[in-house]
Structure formats: C-alpha cells, structure tokens
Design an enzyme around this catalytic site. Structure first.
Site, PDB file in Angstrom:
ATOM      1  N   CYS A  84      49.667  26.640 -12.643  1.00  0.00           N
ATOM      2  CA  CYS A  84      50.221  27.915 -13.095  1.00  0.00           C
ATOM      3  C   CYS A  84      49.100  28.878 -13.484  1.00  0.00           C
ATOM      4  CB  CYS A  84      51.107  27.673 -14.318  1.00  0.00           C
ATOM      5  SG  CYS A  84      52.453  26.548 -13.975  1.00  0.00           S
ATOM      6  N   ARG A 107      45.443  30.035  -7.188  1.00  0.00           N
ATOM      7  CA  ARG A 107      45.789  28.743  -7.795  1.00  0.00           C
ATOM      8  C   ARG A 107      47.030  28.121  -7.166  1.00  0.00           C
ATOM      9  NH1 ARG A 107      43.416  28.786 -13.173  1.00  0.00           N
ATOM     10  NH2 ARG A 107      45.067  27.524 -14.060  1.00  0.00           N
ATOM     11  N   TRP A 138      53.710  27.000 -10.843  1.00  0.00           N
ATOM     12  CA  TRP A 138      53.733  25.969  -9.809  1.00  0.00           C
ATOM     13  C   TRP A 138      54.665  24.880 -10.338  1.00  0.00           C
ATOM     14  CZ3 TRP A 138      52.671  26.233  -4.990  1.00  0.00           C
ATOM     15  CH2 TRP A 138      52.731  25.073  -4.228  1.00  0.00           C
ATOM     16  N   ASN A 176      50.837  26.903 -19.253  1.00  0.00           N
ATOM     17  CA  ASN A 176      50.243  26.115 -18.172  1.00  0.00           C
ATOM     18  C   ASN A 176      49.964  24.743 -18.764  1.00  0.00           C
ATOM     19  OD1 ASN A 176      49.120  25.310 -15.785  1.00  0.00           O
ATOM     20  ND2 ASN A 176      47.094  26.175 -16.212  1.00  0.00           N
ATOM     21  N   GLY A 177      50.374  23.705 -18.069  1.00  0.00           N
ATOM     22  CA  GLY A 177      50.152  22.343 -18.574  1.00  0.00           C
ATOM     23  C   GLY A 177      51.469  21.577 -18.513  1.00  0.00           C
ATOM     24  N   GLU A 201      19.494  22.747   7.936  1.00  0.00           N
ATOM     25  CA  GLU A 201      19.543  22.955   6.482  1.00  0.00           C
ATOM     26  C   GLU A 201      18.438  22.137   5.811  1.00  0.00           C
ATOM     27  OE1 GLU A 201      20.411  24.652   4.117  1.00  0.00           O
ATOM     28  OE2 GLU A 201      20.458  23.362   2.345  1.00  0.00           O
ATOM     29  N   LYS A 252      15.579  23.852   3.547  1.00  0.00           N
ATOM     30  CA  LYS A 252      15.406  23.469   2.141  1.00  0.00           C
ATOM     31  C   LYS A 252      13.980  22.986   1.877  1.00  0.00           C
ATOM     32  CE  LYS A 252      18.810  24.157  -0.113  1.00  0.00           C
ATOM     33  NZ  LYS A 252      19.091  25.293   0.714  1.00  0.00           N
ATOM     34  N   GLU A 268      11.592  26.054   1.960  1.00  0.00           N
ATOM     35  CA  GLU A 268      11.714  27.066   0.888  1.00  0.00           C
ATOM     36  C   GLU A 268      11.447  26.468  -0.498  1.00  0.00           C
ATOM     37  OE1 GLU A 268      15.521  28.806   0.172  1.00  0.00           O
ATOM     38  OE2 GLU A 268      16.619  26.980   0.627  1.00  0.00           O
ATOM     39  N   HIS A 293      13.111  19.128  25.617  1.00  0.00           N
ATOM     40  CA  HIS A 293      12.843  20.456  26.218  1.00  0.00           C
ATOM     41  C   HIS A 293      11.674  21.143  25.531  1.00  0.00           C
ATOM     42  CE1 HIS A 293      16.472  19.981  28.529  1.00  0.00           C
ATOM     43  NE2 HIS A 293      17.143  19.701  27.429  1.00  0.00           N
ATOM     44  N   LYS A 348      17.606  35.047  -5.128  1.00  0.00           N
ATOM     45  CA  LYS A 348      18.855  34.287  -5.055  1.00  0.00           C
ATOM     46  C   LYS A 348      19.874  35.020  -4.193  1.00  0.00           C
ATOM     47  CE  LYS A 348      21.802  31.066  -5.786  1.00  0.00           C
ATOM     48  NZ  LYS A 348      21.594  29.830  -4.984  1.00  0.00           N
TER      49      LYS A 348
HETATM   50  C1  AGP Z   1      19.395  28.993   0.747  1.00  0.00           C
HETATM   51  O1  AGP Z   1      18.702  27.921   0.117  1.00  0.00           O
HETATM   52  C2  AGP Z   1      18.677  30.296   0.610  1.00  0.00           C
HETATM   53  N1  AGP Z   1      18.511  30.624  -0.763  1.00  0.00           N
HETATM   54  C3  AGP Z   1      19.280  31.402   1.466  1.00  0.00           C
HETATM   55  O2  AGP Z   1      19.150  30.992   2.812  1.00  0.00           O
HETATM   56  C4  AGP Z   1      20.762  31.750   1.219  1.00  0.00           C
HETATM   57  O3  AGP Z   1      21.564  30.712   1.655  1.00  0.00           O
HETATM   58  C5  AGP Z   1      21.085  33.015   2.033  1.00  0.00           C
HETATM   59  O4  AGP Z   1      20.284  34.062   1.535  1.00  0.00           O
HETATM   60  C6  AGP Z   1      22.560  33.409   1.960  1.00  0.00           C
HETATM   61  O5  AGP Z   1      22.917  33.716   0.629  1.00  0.00           O
HETATM   62  P1  AGP Z   1      24.469  33.902   0.274  1.00  0.00           P
HETATM   63  O6  AGP Z   1      25.120  32.564   0.489  1.00  0.00           O
HETATM   64  O7  AGP Z   1      24.487  34.328  -1.158  1.00  0.00           O
HETATM   65  O8  AGP Z   1      25.019  34.933   1.195  1.00  0.00           O
END
Ligand code: AGP
Length: 609
Positions: free
Chosen positions: A2, A27, A78, A104-105, A481, A485, A488, A505, A604
């Site tokens: 809810c 939700r 819900w 809710n609960g 990935e 990782k 970076e 290739h 970030k």
């Molecule tokens: C991931 O480790 C990086 N910090 C970077 O590739 C990140 O995923 C990318 O900048 C996308 O960011 P977002 O998910 O906030 O769109």
C-alpha cells in the site's frame, strides 16, 4: 504494497496529495481513496474506488462534494484482508465518521479485536483488518487524537504505518509506525506531508524525518512534534545511507549490498505462482507495451552493458526485436523507427547527458520512452513516459556496482513482464520468477565464499598491466563490464573486454605470459565454445583466471585460478559472474593505492557531452 500520503498545510487543493500518491504507484495497488477535512462544513469528506488513481480522479470530478481542505489523507491499497472493492479501499472510518485513517501493514490480531469491538456495539463496513484501527481509536477518543492513537496502538499486534485525522480534533494529522516505513516531509514554505517512502516527497520537501518504530508524530499546519525526540535530516544526505557502515570504502560497502539491491529491486514486483512480474511504474503503458514491436535500449558505460544483457534476455524469452546502443553514438544516428518502436533508457543517476540527449531526440519523434533509473525525480525520470525505479538507495562510489546488479535484475523482471504479455509460458515464467527470487542468497554466497580468493588473485596478478576479459552470449557484456571496472578502479591497469569468439579475429596476438585472461565460463549453452577459446589462450602460455559453475573441476586443467558461482538459469548468470569481477577491481585498486571511491578523472554522473 500500500501507499500512504497524509497532508497538512496551507493549501486546500487535494491535487497536492494526488500527485504525491501517483509517485507511489510503482508499489502496485488495486484501489485508491482520499479523505479531506472541509473546515467550512466541519466535515471529513471521503471518496474511494477500486481500480486506478484515474478512476478515483474521475469520481472526484463527477462528485458534488466540496473536496478541499488543509488536512487530507490519500491511499493506494494492495488487497490483503478483503477483496478489491470500493468499501475495502482506504481511508477507513469509525462509527461516528469522526476518525479517518490510512494504513500500510498487517494487523495480525484484527480478528479478536474486531470481535470484541463488535460486542461493544461497533458496526463495521468493510472486511479489512485496517478498519479495526479506526474503531479502536474511536473507543479511546476523548477529544485528543494522539492520546487515542497511542492507547489504541497498545492493543495492536503486527506491522503498521498509519496516518490519522479526526473531525473533532481538527487541524491535526497524526502518524505512527511499527515495522512499516513512514517518512515525514518538512516543507520550507508550506506544511508537512507524510508518505510511505521518500519517493513521494521529492518535489514537496527538502528535509525529511524517518519515523522510527513506536514513534507517533503529531502535526499541525505550522508545527509538529514527535512523542519521541527526533532531529530532521536533509533528504539528500540521509546519514545512515551514506556512512560507510564499517567498510573501508563505499565501493566495498556497495558491492556487499548487491544482494540487498536485488531484494529491493524485486520487492513487491514478483508473483511467482503466476510466473509474473508486477511493474507498477509501467501500469499506465501496459497496452502500448503489449503492441510494441521493437525496443531501443540506450545507456552509457556500465549501464550500457546492462542493456546488452537485456537484449539477449528480451530476444530469447520475450521474442522482442531489440537494439542496444550507447547514448553518445545513438544521439547522432538516424535510426529507422516506426510506430511500434519504443525506447528504454538505463541510468543510475538519471542525469547522464548522452543518454538524456538520445532520449529527448526520440521523444521529439513521438516515441514511447521508458526509463530504468535509481535517482528519484532525476531528469530522465521527468522526461520518460513511464519507468522502473531501482530502489537501491544512493550509490556513492563512482564505480557502478550495486546499481549494475540492480539494472540486470530489472532487465530480468522486464523480460518476464513483456514475455508473459507474449508467448512466454506459465511454466517458464514460474521458473524464471523462482530463479530471480533465489538470486540474493546466491550473490550472498558468492561474496562470502569467493571474496578471500579474489583478493588473493588480485595480489597474485597486481603486477600485470594488461588484462583481457572474455565472455560469450549473456556474459559477453560482463566481460566488458569486468574490463571497464578494472580500468576505472585499478588505473593505470589496462583491460579490454571481448566476445570470446572474436579472439581469433585479432586479439589473440596479445596472448602470451604477460597478458592474463579472465574468462567467464559458466556451464551454459556456449560453455564448450568458451573452453575452446580457453585452450587457444592456454596454448600461448597466457595466465588464465576462470569464473565457472560450482562443481566444475575439469576447468582446473586449463585455468591457473578458478572462481566459482552457484548454478542458476543461463539468463541470470551475469548477476552471479559480475560480483567477483567487482571485487577483483576493488582489491586490485586498493593494492595499487588508487582512490577506489573517487577514481581520477571520473565523475559519478557525467552531465556533459
Ligand atoms: C561505471 O562504473 C561508470 N561510473 C560509468 O560508466 C557509468 O556507468 C556511466 O557514466 C553511466 O552512468 P549512469 O548510469 O548514471 O547513466
């Protein structure tokens, strides 16, 4: 689950509450209702309807009730106790229609309470457990609402988040919680809003207070107090969310939170017995998605690898034509689109400029746009028509870790949702739902049993400067990935992710004793092919670190080091193979003395082109 909204302030327009309630639609719910204290009439007016909030709004428009007032309650239900009917919708009220509340609960002892209240002459109008609370408060009400609420709660067992108002104690909103979240939003210019979670408060409040268990908040339009002391926190810096929780770095804390991230991403979104995913944020575009013929997935960086995994999932289990591209390229292409094409953007921050620009371009062309986003109220969530929140809380480490695991999980939920709209059978849907439910514990097991080994591997290979990651099908994006990782977080180490089948290739020229290969090889439909690639690499004396399924001992003949993951369905292996790769990057970065939470040159959220 809810959704609760309570409002008390200067404004009399109920739309302030309805728009906040809409932010809780994700939700999932099956009915909605509201109650408002009209101070002119000195009455509490109440409307509630089975179905969507749109139904309720239609009821508001065609009712001749004067639905305006500065104290109001809103709710999405819900169903737990009692079917989906107008009468079972919240708010619930007492015999004299003095006390109105939303909840809710679950009130576990509602049966015995209801029996004794009925014996005392209380007349019930619904089959819900919640209504018991309104009659119990009535029983103790002697003119002061918070005292009556406090007395009533002493008799209630179970979980509750309550918002209550009383005609005979006007200009007051009382909120209480036990084991079910409740947040108070404090506006700088208006009054107070109570909500089931902060999602609904983003555009109303800058400061929030998370009520603790057994706390009762009492609000008037201009003031509030809590029967137990509590200082306001600034919403965007909720201390318990951003403290390192005893870990040396946010990155390690957030890797260790990956199981919880999965749990929060699937909470309230799976119906295993029906093999269904329930995605509240897509409810208002369900029919458009049923008709959708092609899906464009757009993201950047780590998020783009989630879209590549999603492409495999959606093609194989939902039978949808999918294209995945990175935002910085997509925005300059001229994709061929038609009316059956939709776009899905994936972004933790919801502010990535390249993704946002691509989104705006498609929106200009009239395309249905969706988002998978973690940051509530971010630009991408405001631009898209519908979407799915990750619900994993703030991710502080610049390296995307728990957000990536959550994105992969939501891709699986979306596959289930769209697949079951199409030809995915009940049996297969049930199997996928069950496997998704099992993920948190499996990731927990990987983190608990493999972390020490991964740390040893990082120490053993820390002196190498070049690595190649290989994977096939669902784990090809995970190879990328893993490489990203490592680059970076453990800079200046160089790493490259490749489709294992691409080795011959060209990249195999790099294979020698100075270039370790990290090869992702769960026992799945392409395992034998990956083993062939592993043999080619081994023949050229390159060190090999393999990630494979528990019990696979044979791989030790080829790999120098082996990391094990539990068995799961092939489409979900990326979630299990990713966790050790995040740990590898973390340990390698610490060994190299890198700032693993704020790697050099990185932000970030990349809000520029
Ligand atoms: C991931 O480790 C990086 N910090 C970077 O590739 C990140 O995923 C990318 O900048 C996308 O960011 P977002 O998910 O906030 O769109």
């Amino acid at each position: 689950m809810c959704g609760i909204i309570g409002y008390i302030g200067k404004q009399k327009d109920i739309n302030i509450g309805i728009s906040a309630l809409r932010k809780l639609e994700y939700r999932g719910y099956d009915s909605a209702g509201l109650a408002v204290f009209n101070s002119d009439q000195k009455e509490i007016l109440c409307l509630k309807k089975a179905g969507r909030i749109d139904n309720l709004e239609k009821e508001v428009l065609c009712s001749n009730l004067a639905l305006q007032g500065n104290t109001s309650l809103f709710h999405t239900r819900w169903a737990t106790h009692g079917g989906v009917t107008d009468g079972n919708a919240h708010p619930h009220f007492d015999c004299k229609k003095n006390i109105y509340l939303v909840h809710n609960g679950i009130i576990e002892n509602y049966r015995e309470l209801k029996d004794s209240l009925e014996k005392e002459g209380h007349v019930f109008t619904s089959q819900t457990d919640t209504e018991v609370a309104s009659h119990l408060i009535e029983k103790f009400f002697k003119g002061n609402l918070e005292n009556a609420v406090r007395e009533a709660l002493k008799h209630i067992k179970g979980a509750y988040a309550l918002a209550v108002m009383a005609k005979e104690d006007p200009n007051k909103l009382v909120a209480a919680r036990l084991s079910s979240p409740l947040v108070i939003g404090i506006s700088e210019t208006d009054g107070y809003m109570v909500a089931s979670d902060a999602t609904a408060l983003v555009s109303y409040a800058k400061k929030i207070i998370n009520l603790d268990d057994n706390e009762i908040a009492v609000m008037s339009p201009s003031d509030f107090f809590i029967l137990k002391e509590k200082q306001p926190e600034i919403l965007e810096t909720k201390s318990e969310d951003i403290q390192k929780g005893g870990y040396p770095h946010f990155m390690l804390k957030e890797i260790m939170e990956e199981p919880e991230a999965i749990e929060n991403s699937i909470k309230g979104r799976l119906i295993p017995e029906e093999g269904l995913a329930r995605l509240g944020g897509l409810q208002n575009v369900t029919e458009e998605l049923r008709k959708m013929k092609r899906l464009l997935l757009v993201a950047c960086g780590t998020a783009s690898y989630a879209t590549l995994v999603g492409r495999y999932m959606l093609e194989e289990y939902a039978g949808i034509a999918v294209e995945a591209d990175i935002g910085s390229e997509f925005r300059y292409r001229k994709p061929v689109i038609d009316e059956g094409t939709a776009m899905l953007c994936v972004s933790q921050s919801g502010e990535t400029a390249d993704t946002l620009a691509a989104l705006k371009e498609m929106k200009r062309k009239g395309m249905l746009t969706l988002g998978v986003v973690n940051a509530v109220g971010s630009s991408i969530t405001r631009e898209t028509t519908a979407g799915i929140y990750n619900h994993i809380g703030p991710e502080i480490g610049v390296g995307a870790t728990k957000s990536f695991i959550s994105q992969l999980t939501i891709m699986a939920l979306l596959t289930l949702f769209l697949g079951r709209q199409r030809n995915l059978s009940l049996i297969k849907g049930q199997r996928i739902a069950q496997d998704i439910q099992g993920l948190p514990d499996k990731v927990r097991a990987v983190l608990a049993t493999q972390n020490a080994k991964v740390k040893e591997i990082a120490e053993k290979y820390a002196h190498f400067n070049n690595f190649i990651f290989l994977g096939r099908k669902y784990n090809y994006p995970i190879a990328m990935e893993g490489a990203l990782k490592l680059k970076e977080i453990a800079y200046p180490t160089h790493a490259e992710g490749y489709a294992a089948g691409e080795m011959k290739h060209g990249p195999i020229a790099l294979a020698d004793e100075n270039c370790p290969f990290i090869i992702i090889a769960p026992v799945d439909s392409v395992y034998e092919k990956v083993i062939s690639n592993m043999q080619e690499v081994k023949a050229r004396k390159a060190p090999i670190i393999a990630i494979t399924t528990e019990g696979n001992e044979a791989i030790k003949e080829l790999a120098d080091d082996v990391i094990y993951i539990p068995k799961t369905s092939e489409m979900l292996t990326p979630i299990l193979t990713t966790a050790p790769l995040h740990l590898l990057a973390y340990h390698m970065g610490v060994l190299k003395g890198c700032d693993v939470d704020k790697p050099r040159n990185l932000a970030k959220s990349v809000t520029v082109e």
